[in-house]
Motif scaffolding. Structure first.
Motif, PDB file in Angstrom:
ATOM      1  N   TYR A  35       0.807  -1.226   0.000  1.00  0.00           N
ATOM      2  CA  TYR A  35       0.000   0.000   0.000  1.00  0.00           C
ATOM      3  C   TYR A  35       0.835   1.268   0.000  1.00  0.00           C
ATOM      4  O   TYR A  35       0.422   2.295   0.497  1.00  0.00           O
ATOM      5  CB  TYR A  35      -0.987   0.005   1.175  1.00  0.00           C
ATOM      6  N   ASP A  36       2.032   1.183  -0.539  1.00  0.00           N
ATOM      7  CA  ASP A  36       2.873   2.354  -0.667  1.00  0.00           C
ATOM      8  C   ASP A  36       2.800   2.817  -2.126  1.00  0.00           C
ATOM      9  O   ASP A  36       2.475   2.041  -3.017  1.00  0.00           O
ATOM     10  CB  ASP A  36       4.317   2.019  -0.285  1.00  0.00           C
ATOM     11  N   ASP A  37       3.120   4.053  -2.370  1.00  0.00           N
ATOM     12  CA  ASP A  37       3.070   4.575  -3.736  1.00  0.00           C
ATOM     13  C   ASP A  37       3.927   3.729  -4.674  1.00  0.00           C
ATOM     14  O   ASP A  37       5.012   3.280  -4.310  1.00  0.00           O
ATOM     15  CB  ASP A  37       3.571   6.026  -3.771  1.00  0.00           C
ATOM     16  N   ASN A  38       3.420   3.506  -5.868  1.00  0.00           N
ATOM     17  CA  ASN A  38       4.145   2.818  -6.945  1.00  0.00           C
ATOM     18  C   ASN A  38       4.496   1.371  -6.642  1.00  0.00           C
ATOM     19  O   ASN A  38       5.394   0.811  -7.267  1.00  0.00           O
ATOM     20  CB  ASN A  38       5.414   3.591  -7.329  1.00  0.00           C
ATOM     21  N   GLN A  39       3.843   0.747  -5.683  1.00  0.00           N
ATOM     22  CA  GLN A  39       4.087  -0.656  -5.383  1.00  0.00           C
ATOM     23  C   GLN A  39       3.064  -1.527  -6.108  1.00  0.00           C
ATOM     24  O   GLN A  39       1.915  -1.147  -6.277  1.00  0.00           O
ATOM     25  CB  GLN A  39       3.978  -0.918  -3.874  1.00  0.00           C
ATOM     26  N   GLU A  40       3.505  -2.719  -6.510  1.00  0.00           N
ATOM     27  CA  GLU A  40       2.579  -3.688  -7.066  1.00  0.00           C
ATOM     28  C   GLU A  40       1.642  -4.152  -5.950  1.00  0.00           C
ATOM     29  O   GLU A  40       1.990  -4.061  -4.770  1.00  0.00           O
ATOM     30  CB  GLU A  40       3.354  -4.882  -7.628  1.00  0.00           C
ATOM     31  N   PRO A  41       0.488  -4.689  -6.304  1.00  0.00           N
ATOM     32  CA  PRO A  41      -0.427  -5.195  -5.267  1.00  0.00           C
ATOM     33  C   PRO A  41       0.257  -6.265  -4.398  1.00  0.00           C
ATOM     34  O   PRO A  41       1.117  -7.021  -4.870  1.00  0.00           O
ATOM     35  CB  PRO A  41      -1.575  -5.799  -6.085  1.00  0.00           C
ATOM     36  N   LEU A  42      -0.150  -6.313  -3.147  1.00  0.00           N
ATOM     37  CA  LEU A  42       0.464  -7.216  -2.176  1.00  0.00           C
ATOM     38  C   LEU A  42       0.436  -8.663  -2.656  1.00  0.00           C
ATOM     39  O   LEU A  42       1.452  -9.363  -2.594  1.00  0.00           O
ATOM     40  CB  LEU A  42      -0.249  -7.088  -0.823  1.00  0.00           C
ATOM     41  N   LYS A  43      -0.694  -9.146  -3.133  1.00  0.00           N
ATOM     42  CA  LYS A  43      -0.790 -10.542  -3.565  1.00  0.00           C
ATOM     43  C   LYS A  43       0.184 -10.845  -4.701  1.00  0.00           C
ATOM     44  O   LYS A  43       0.786 -11.913  -4.738  1.00  0.00           O
ATOM     45  CB  LYS A  43      -2.220 -10.883  -3.978  1.00  0.00           C
ATOM     46  N   LYS A  44       0.361  -9.915  -5.606  1.00  0.00           N
ATOM     47  CA  LYS A  44       1.308 -10.132  -6.710  1.00  0.00           C
ATOM     48  C   LYS A  44       2.739 -10.191  -6.187  1.00  0.00           C
ATOM     49  O   LYS A  44       3.523 -11.053  -6.596  1.00  0.00           O
ATOM     50  CB  LYS A  44       1.188  -9.047  -7.768  1.00  0.00           C
ATOM     51  N   GLN A  45       3.089  -9.303  -5.271  1.00  0.00           N
ATOM     52  CA  GLN A  45       4.433  -9.329  -4.696  1.00  0.00           C
ATOM     53  C   GLN A  45       4.692 -10.662  -3.993  1.00  0.00           C
ATOM     54  O   GLN A  45       5.772 -11.248  -4.112  1.00  0.00           O
ATOM     55  CB  GLN A  45       4.622  -8.189  -3.697  1.00  0.00           C
ATOM     56  N   LEU A  46       3.687 -11.145  -3.272  1.00  0.00           N
ATOM     57  CA  LEU A  46       3.836 -12.417  -2.561  1.00  0.00           C
ATOM     58  C   LEU A  46       3.989 -13.574  -3.540  1.00  0.00           C
ATOM     59  O   LEU A  46       4.869 -14.422  -3.377  1.00  0.00           O
ATOM     60  CB  LEU A  46       2.635 -12.651  -1.646  1.00  0.00           C
ATOM     61  N   LYS A  47       3.144 -13.613  -4.551  1.00  0.00           N
ATOM     62  CA  LYS A  47       3.226 -14.691  -5.548  1.00  0.00           C
ATOM     63  C   LYS A  47       4.575 -14.679  -6.249  1.00  0.00           C
ATOM     64  O   LYS A  47       5.187 -15.732  -6.462  1.00  0.00           O
ATOM     65  CB  LYS A  47       2.093 -14.567  -6.564  1.00  0.00           C
ATOM     66  N   ASP A  48       5.059 -13.499  -6.603  1.00  0.00           N
ATOM     67  CA  ASP A  48       6.368 -13.393  -7.257  1.00  0.00           C
ATOM     68  C   ASP A  48       7.473 -13.927  -6.349  1.00  0.00           C
ATOM     69  O   ASP A  48       8.367 -14.646  -6.795  1.00  0.00           O
ATOM     70  CB  ASP A  48       6.675 -11.944  -7.643  1.00  0.00           C
ATOM     71  N   GLN A  49       7.417 -13.581  -5.080  1.00  0.00           N
ATOM     72  CA  GLN A  49       8.444 -14.033  -4.141  1.00  0.00           C
ATOM     73  C   GLN A  49       8.383 -15.547  -3.949  1.00  0.00           C
ATOM     74  O   GLN A  49       9.418 -16.216  -3.929  1.00  0.00           O
ATOM     75  CB  GLN A  49       8.273 -13.323  -2.794  1.00  0.00           C
ATOM     76  N   LEU A  50       7.196 -16.085  -3.836  1.00  0.00           N
ATOM     77  CA  LEU A  50       7.049 -17.532  -3.644  1.00  0.00           C
ATOM     78  C   LEU A  50       7.488 -18.302  -4.878  1.00  0.00           C
ATOM     79  O   LEU A  50       7.999 -19.421  -4.768  1.00  0.00           O
ATOM     80  CB  LEU A  50       5.604 -17.874  -3.276  1.00  0.00           C
TER      81      LEU A  50
END
Length: 138
Positions: A35-50
Motif C-alpha cells: 500500500y505504498d506509492d508505486n508498489q505492485e499489489p500485495l498478492k502479486k508481490q507475494l506470488k512473485d516471491q514464492l
C-alpha cells in the motif's frame, strides 16, 4: 529458509536495511511493502516471491496482527506446508530468526523455535527510565 518481512508502507524495507547494516547482506531476507506509492499489489508481490524459491521453507514476519498484510499472507499460505507466519515484527525478532538454524527442522520444531524466539523478542520491550540530575542544565 527464506524470511520475508511484510508491512504497511516502508517498515519492512527499513528493517531489512537495518538488519543488513548489522549482519551484512542477507540473501534469504526479503522485504515486501504494501500500500505504498508505486508498489505492485500485495498478492502479486507475494506470488512473485514464492515463485522465486518455490521449494523452500518460508517464515513471514508481518507488522501487526489483524492488519491487511497479515491476513492476506495468512490466507495465501493457509494450505501450504513449510510456511510460517509471525506478527509483531521488531529488530530483535528478525535477528533471532536469521541466526537460528531452522532449515533442517520439522514443521513442529520450527513452530516451537519460532514461539521461543517470540518470547525472547518480547523480553526486549522495556520502558527505559532515565534519572535526571535536577541541578544540571541542558
Amino acid at each position: 529458509m527464506q524470511v520475508i518481512l511484510a508491512s504497511h508502507s516502508q517498515m519492512a524495507k527499513g528493517l531489512k536495511k537495518t538488519v543488513e547494516l548489522i549482519m551484512g547482506k542477507q540473501p534469504n531476507l526479503h522485504a515486501i511493502e504494501a500500500y505504498d506509492d508505486n508498489q505492485e499489489p500485495l498478492k502479486k508481490q507475494l506470488k512473485d516471491q514464492l515463485t522465486k524459491n518455490d521449494h523452500e521453507k518460508y517464515v513471514f514476519i508481518t507488522d501487526i496482527i489483524g492488519g491487511s498484510v497479515n491476513t492476506t499472507i495468512a490466507q495465501m499460505i493457509a494450505e501450504r506446508d513449510e510456511m510460517f507466519l509471525v506478527t509483531g515484527m521488531n529488530l530483535p525478532l528478525v535477528l533471532a530468526v536469521l541466526t537460528t538454524e531452522l532449515d533442517n527442522c520439522s514443521s513442529q520444531q520450527i513452530l516451537s523455535k519460532l514461539d521461543q524466539l517470540c518470547k525472547e523478542a518480547r523480553q526486549e520491550l522495556k520502558v527505559v527510565q532515565l534519572l535526571v540530575n535536577e541541578t544540571e542544565d541542558f
